[in-house]
Design a protein around this motif. Structure first.
Motif, mmCIF file in Angstrom:
data_model
loop_
_atom_site.group_PDB
_atom_site.id
_atom_site.type_symbol
_atom_site.label_atom_id
_atom_site.label_comp_id
_atom_site.label_asym_id
_atom_site.label_seq_id
_atom_site.Cartn_x
_atom_site.Cartn_y
_atom_site.Cartn_z
ATOM 1 N N CYS A 291 -1.949 -50.937 51.354
ATOM 2 C CA CYS A 291 -3.279 -50.799 51.960
ATOM 3 C C CYS A 291 -4.165 -51.947 51.484
ATOM 4 O O CYS A 291 -4.170 -52.296 50.306
ATOM 5 N N CYS B 287 -8.051 -48.155 46.139
ATOM 6 C CA CYS B 287 -6.977 -47.387 46.779
ATOM 7 C C CYS B 287 -5.647 -47.769 46.143
ATOM 8 O O CYS B 287 -5.333 -48.952 46.018
ATOM 9 N N CYS C 51 -9.162 -42.647 51.136
ATOM 10 C CA CYS C 51 -9.361 -44.046 51.513
ATOM 11 C C CYS C 51 -9.691 -44.122 53.007
ATOM 12 O O CYS C 51 -8.940 -43.595 53.837
ATOM 13 N N CYS D 203 -6.629 -46.196 54.882
ATOM 14 C CA CYS D 203 -5.254 -45.689 55.071
ATOM 15 C C CYS D 203 -5.166 -44.173 54.998
ATOM 16 O O CYS D 203 -4.088 -43.615 55.212
ATOM 17 N N ASN E 292 -2.590 -47.116 47.254
ATOM 18 C CA ASN E 292 -1.500 -47.381 48.189
ATOM 19 C C ASN E 292 -1.262 -48.895 48.207
ATOM 20 O O ASN E 292 -2.127 -49.653 48.632
HETATM 21 ZN ZN LIG Z 1 -5.978 -47.153 51.290
#
Ligand SMILES: [Zn+2]
Lengths: 396, 141
Positions: free
Chosen positions: B40, B35, B20, B23, B37
């Motif tokens: 994020c 992504c 990504c 992040c 996360n």
């Molecule tokens: Zn990310």
């Protein structure tokens, strides 16, 4: 802390390889649970089926399948699929309906007719399915993952294959006392050591079999329980159905890799630990309050992992707890007094419900030869495919 | 059957993942859409080559023939296949793979170094299906 719901009735169809339809097992379990509750099927306002995908198309809508087999009576219906956690999520759904006032009395049923040998994904080319991919690219069966965890414990904590065998010896001894279990013969460490290696370091007798079986519970509001003559029923005080937190840094079924921790440090506790902690927080109890635990011993080594994840002992101390006899019948905190999956085998949508049945029998003091003396608080814990984990805490 | 999971020949062979841009989270198998996360806001997912070497996190083997969709020749006796989970330090990720064909569990210990090498999953008259294998480098310190 949420309100409690009552466990009015529990029932099981014996586990085994019976060669019949999952519907038959589920109906038998449901009728046993209704009789145990002292209720007629027509008193039930909602039925929830824990789904199987191995029973063919009807399995996808287990709730209605069981309702039809029992006789259409107009009940609200739900079907829940969550692999190994199907049963626990069905119990959770029943509880939510009761606490929200949608239903007074709910019948939860899970049953399965399992295939022979390894579990495998559904057919067809499905490279967007991680479960299909791990079989296609790696030949990674469920026992492969159990073997990885077992070897990791040996490297980290010094566990031995003899220690793993002692888990089987313990659970087989308790399963021998349970008329609902599939395997009812004691097993020796020598027999474990003489069985074939399936996924190094685990042998056939370290790994649970696949089985047919069924389990059912009748849950109700406390008010409904009192109205129907259950003055002091076993109560469910917590149901945890949490998901992992990113990054999940322990290789989990059916994934080929962990989440990377390069951007975010892993949470302070593993996913498996968070399953039990969430239940403890909801119930307002801790591991020191437990009288017994029913855990998914998909392999012998995994049972030792659960001791640590439930907080029964410190990290790496699972073997010591076992060797001290604490987790055997008569010990400080008996684990899998039902005999566990070691004695039952996997009937996927039924087994989390079967765990609740065992908690109920134990907390009522009705578990016969395998009774844990003075049982007051019990926990069940399980984990399945795709980031599912559940724990139920029951009290009396 | 899977596109863009690995590339290169010989010493240049690498597993491919994505990263990504916002992040720096790494994904294998590659994540090309979003992504994962949760903290994020999401960024472009760029292809990256993963580290060639890592440390054995754990290992095991399959002593019985895996069921379909794993493909193996039923005419031939099943040869146990070792599997290794390898932790890559730079990416802080554990990647599972088959061991190179000559490697058995007796050759392995947790913590030893392993490297990724090209391998063959299976082949028939028309097609050779390639894959990645983990092979210990002999470095144990
Ligand atoms: Zn990310």
């Amino acid at each position: 802390m949420t309100q409690e719901v009552a466990v009015l009735g529990v029932g099981m169809h014996p586990w085994g390889k019976w060669g019949r339809s999952f519907v038959e097992y589920g109906v038998a379990a449901a009728q046993a649970a209704l009789a145990d509750a002292g209720l007629d099927w027509r008193d039930i306002g909602s039925i929830i089926g824990a789904d199987t995908v191995r029973g063919g198309y009807p399995g996808y809508v287990a709730g209605a399948t069981f309702a039809k087999a029992l006789g259409w009576q107009g009940a609200r219906v739900t079907s829940v699929y969550a692999a190994c956690a199907s049963g626990a999520q069905a119990v959770d759904t029943a509880r939510a309906q009761i606490l929200s006032g949608l239903a007074d009395a709910v019948l939860v049923v899970g049953a399965d007719a399992a295939p022979k040998g390894f579990f495998r994904p559904a057919g067809g080319d499905r490279p967007d399915d991680p479960d299909w991919l791990r079989f296609r690219i790696l030949g990674a069966t469920n026992p492969v993952y159990f073997g990885l965890y077992a070897r990791r414990r040996m490297a980290l904590h010094g566990d031995t294959t003899d220690d793993f065998a002692q888990v089987k010896v313990k659970n087989a001894a308790m399963g021998a006392l349970n008329p609902k279990a599939r395997y009812r013969s004691p097993v020796t460490a020598e027999e474990v050591a003489a069985s074939a290696v399936v996924a190094d370091p685990l042998r056939l007798l370290d790994i649970c079999a696949t089985s047919d079986g069924g389990a059912a519970v009748v849950l109700s509001s406390m008010e409904f329980a009192r109205r129907h003559g259950h003055a002091e029923p076993v109560r469910i005080r917590a149901v945890s159905t949490v998901t992992p937190r990113y990054p999940n840094a322990v290789l989990d079924l059916p994934d080929i890799a962990t989440d990377s921790a390069v951007a975010v440090d892993p949470p302070g506790e593993t996913f498996r630990r968070s399953i039990a902690r969430t239940a403890y927080e909801e119930a307002g109890v801790g591991p020191e309050d437990l009288s017994l635990a029913e855990v998914y011993d998909l392999s012998t080594a995994l049972e030792l992992q659960w001791y640590e994840d439930l907080g029964l002992c410190g990290e790496g101390e699972g073997v010591k707890l076992l060797r001290d006899g604490a987790t055997a019948l008569g010990g400080r905190i008996p684990v899998n007094v039902s005999g566990g999956l070691a004695s039952f085998g996997e009937a996927v949508p039924a087994q989390a419900i079967a765990q609740v049945c065992e908690l109920a029998w134990q907390l009522r003091g009705a578990a016969g030869d395998r009774q844990v003396a003075g049982a007051r608080v019990g926990i069940s814990a399980n984990q399945g495919l795709f980031g599912h984990g559940s724990a139920v805490i029951a009290v009396r | 059957m899977v596109a863009g999971w690995f590339a290169g020949d010989g010493d240049a062979f690498r597993l491919l993942g994505t990263r990504c841009a916002a992040c720096a989270s790494v994904f294998f198998p590659r994540e090309d859409h979003h992504c994962r996360n949760p903290s994020c806001g999401g960024g472009e997912l760029e292809e990256i080559a993963l580290s060639r070497r890592g440390r054995v996190w754990s290992y095991t083997d399959s002593r019985y023939r895996p069921p379909s969709p794993y493909v193996s020749d039923p005419e031939l006796p099943w040869e146990p296949c070792a599997l290794i989970a390898v932790e890559l330090e730079a990416e802080r990720i554990v990647v599972l793979g088959q061991a190179a064909p000559e490697v058995t569990v007796a050759d392995l210990t947790v913590g030893m170094e392993a490297e990724v090498v090209p391998g063959v999953l299976h082949e028939d008259a028309e097609t050779t299906w390639t894959t990645w294998h983990w092979r210990p480098t002999g470095v144990t310190a």
